[in-house]
Design a protein around this motif. Structure first.
Motif, short mmCIF file in Angstrom:
data_model
loop_
_atom_site.label_atom_id
_atom_site.label_comp_id
_atom_site.label_asym_id
_atom_site.label_seq_id
_atom_site.Cartn_x
_atom_site.Cartn_y
_atom_site.Cartn_z
N LEU A 72 0.83 -1.20 0.00
CA LEU A 72 0.00 0.00 0.00
C LEU A 72 0.87 1.26 0.00
O LEU A 72 0.55 2.25 -0.66
CB LEU A 72 -0.92 -0.01 1.22
N ALA A 73 1.98 1.21 0.73
CA ALA A 73 2.87 2.37 0.80
C ALA A 73 3.46 2.69 -0.57
O ALA A 73 3.54 3.87 -0.96
CB ALA A 73 3.98 2.12 1.81
N ILE A 74 3.87 1.68 -1.30
CA ILE A 74 4.40 1.91 -2.65
C ILE A 74 3.33 2.53 -3.55
O ILE A 74 3.61 3.44 -4.34
CB ILE A 74 4.94 0.60 -3.25
N GLU A 75 2.12 2.05 -3.40
CA GLU A 75 1.01 2.57 -4.21
C GLU A 75 0.75 4.05 -3.92
O GLU A 75 0.49 4.84 -4.84
CB GLU A 75 -0.25 1.76 -3.93
N LYS A 76 0.84 4.45 -2.66
CA LYS A 76 0.46 5.80 -2.26
C LYS A 76 1.62 6.80 -2.25
O LYS A 76 1.38 8.01 -2.27
CB LYS A 76 -0.22 5.77 -0.89
N ALA A 77 2.84 6.33 -2.19
CA ALA A 77 3.99 7.23 -2.12
C ALA A 77 4.15 8.03 -3.40
O ALA A 77 3.71 7.62 -4.48
CB ALA A 77 5.26 6.44 -1.84
N GLN A 78 4.79 9.18 -3.29
CA GLN A 78 5.02 10.06 -4.44
C GLN A 78 6.45 9.89 -4.96
O GLN A 78 7.33 9.43 -4.24
CB GLN A 78 4.79 11.51 -4.03
N PRO A 79 6.68 10.26 -6.23
CA PRO A 79 8.04 10.20 -6.77
C PRO A 79 9.03 10.91 -5.85
O PRO A 79 8.76 12.01 -5.37
CB PRO A 79 7.91 10.90 -8.12
N GLY A 80 10.16 10.27 -5.62
CA GLY A 80 11.19 10.84 -4.76
C GLY A 80 11.10 10.41 -3.31
O GLY A 80 12.08 10.49 -2.57
N ASP A 81 9.92 9.94 -2.87
CA ASP A 81 9.77 9.49 -1.49
C ASP A 81 10.65 8.27 -1.21
O ASP A 81 10.77 7.36 -2.04
CB ASP A 81 8.32 9.10 -1.19
N ILE A 82 11.25 8.25 -0.03
CA ILE A 82 12.01 7.09 0.42
C ILE A 82 11.16 6.30 1.41
O ILE A 82 10.74 6.85 2.43
CB ILE A 82 13.33 7.52 1.08
N LEU A 83 10.88 5.05 1.09
CA LEU A 83 10.10 4.21 2.01
C LEU A 83 11.00 3.77 3.15
O LEU A 83 11.95 3.01 2.95
CB LEU A 83 9.52 3.01 1.28
N VAL A 84 10.72 4.30 4.32
CA VAL A 84 11.49 3.99 5.53
C VAL A 84 10.68 2.96 6.30
O VAL A 84 9.63 3.29 6.86
CB VAL A 84 11.74 5.26 6.36
N ILE A 85 11.16 1.73 6.31
CA ILE A 85 10.35 0.60 6.77
C ILE A 85 10.89 0.05 8.10
O ILE A 85 12.01 -0.46 8.17
CB ILE A 85 10.34 -0.53 5.72
N ASP A 86 10.08 0.20 9.12
CA ASP A 86 10.39 -0.37 10.44
C ASP A 86 9.87 -1.79 10.46
O ASP A 86 8.69 -2.04 10.71
CB ASP A 86 9.72 0.49 11.52
N GLY A 87 10.77 -2.73 10.19
CA GLY A 87 10.42 -4.14 10.20
C GLY A 87 10.84 -4.84 11.47
O GLY A 87 10.99 -6.07 11.49
N GLU A 88 11.07 -4.06 12.53
CA GLU A 88 11.45 -4.58 13.84
C GLU A 88 12.79 -5.31 13.79
O GLU A 88 13.09 -6.15 14.65
CB GLU A 88 10.36 -5.47 14.42
N GLY A 89 13.58 -5.03 12.76
CA GLY A 89 14.89 -5.67 12.65
C GLY A 89 14.85 -7.15 12.36
O GLY A 89 15.84 -7.86 12.55
#
Length: 227
Positions: A72-89
């Motif tokens: 969903l984040a990839i779908e909604k993010a705008q060009p240039g946005d960096i997806l910063v993903i907290d995957g709990e390590g």
């Protein structure tokens, strides 16, 4: 009542392109030095390919080993946005692989910063999309949720908020608050000029001025012993 833990905040305030691009060409190490050496995320999160990060954070918080909200984040993010993903390590399951990376690249996103694993390393390591991650594993993720988008997240020991400026290169990643960016850029330029002058002296064979070293040693009562 808000469904805490399963929410998507669709509107975020992004820094201006001009403000972000003020960091173009600046090294993470130099920027970090101008932040009292306290701004870098943990070194366990490393660059997957030779592409550098620079852009606004679009944050994603997911349960360990689950990537439903990343779609969903990839779908909604705008060009240039960096997806910063907290995957709990999580080191047991990959959150991003070839499919999501190529989709993000096709949308001209700014890259991935993942406190967790990727897979399809041989392909991702050759891509032009900047990707930083904690590790890699062939195990795929679950896709059940929950998760949250555009909330403060923890990445490599640092809190990242939506819209923070992310700067990453071969040394690692720095997190910058937009309200501090302009003053910080000026400090970095001044430090760069000083370092360039030092390097020029070295190249001319004049060495380094170590007076400050001897002053420190003297303060600490260091002994110099000859036979």
């Amino acid at each position: 009542m808000s469904n805490i833990g399963f929410r998507v905040f669709e509107d975020i305030e992004r820094p201006s392109t001009e403000l972000i691009q003020g960091f173009a060409g600046m090294q993470a190490a130099t920027v970090g030095d101008c932040m009292n050496k306290m701004a870098a995320i943990d070194s366990s999160i490393q660059r997957v390919n030779k592409q550098n990060l620079l852009g606004p954070a679009y944050t994603v918080k997911v349960p360990s080993g689950d990537n439903l909200l990343i779609f969903l984040a990839i779908e909604k993010a705008q060009p240039g946005d960096i997806l910063v993903i907290d995957g709990e390590g999580c080191m047991d399951r990959a959150l991003v692989g070839e499919v999501l990376s190529k989709w993000a690249q096709s949308k001209k996103l700014g890259g991935f910063l993942i406190d967790g694993c990727i897979r399809d390393y041989e392909i991702l390591s050759q891509m032009k999309l900047p990707i930083f991650a904690k590790g890699r594993t062939p195990n795929g993720p679950y896709r059940n949720g929950p998760g949250e988008i555009n909330v403060p997240v923890s990445i490599g020991g640092k809190v990242v908020c939506p819209g923070d400026i992310i700067l990453g290169d071969g040394d690692g990643v720095i997190v910058i608050k937009p309200e501090e960016a302009k003053e910080l850029q000026q400090k970095v330029l001044e430090l760069q000029n000083r370092e360039e002058a030092i390097l020029e002296k070295i190249e001319k064979g004049k060495g380094l001025d170590l007076n400050w070293v001897y002053e420190k040693l003297n303060q600490e009562h260091c002994e110099f012993i000859k036979k």
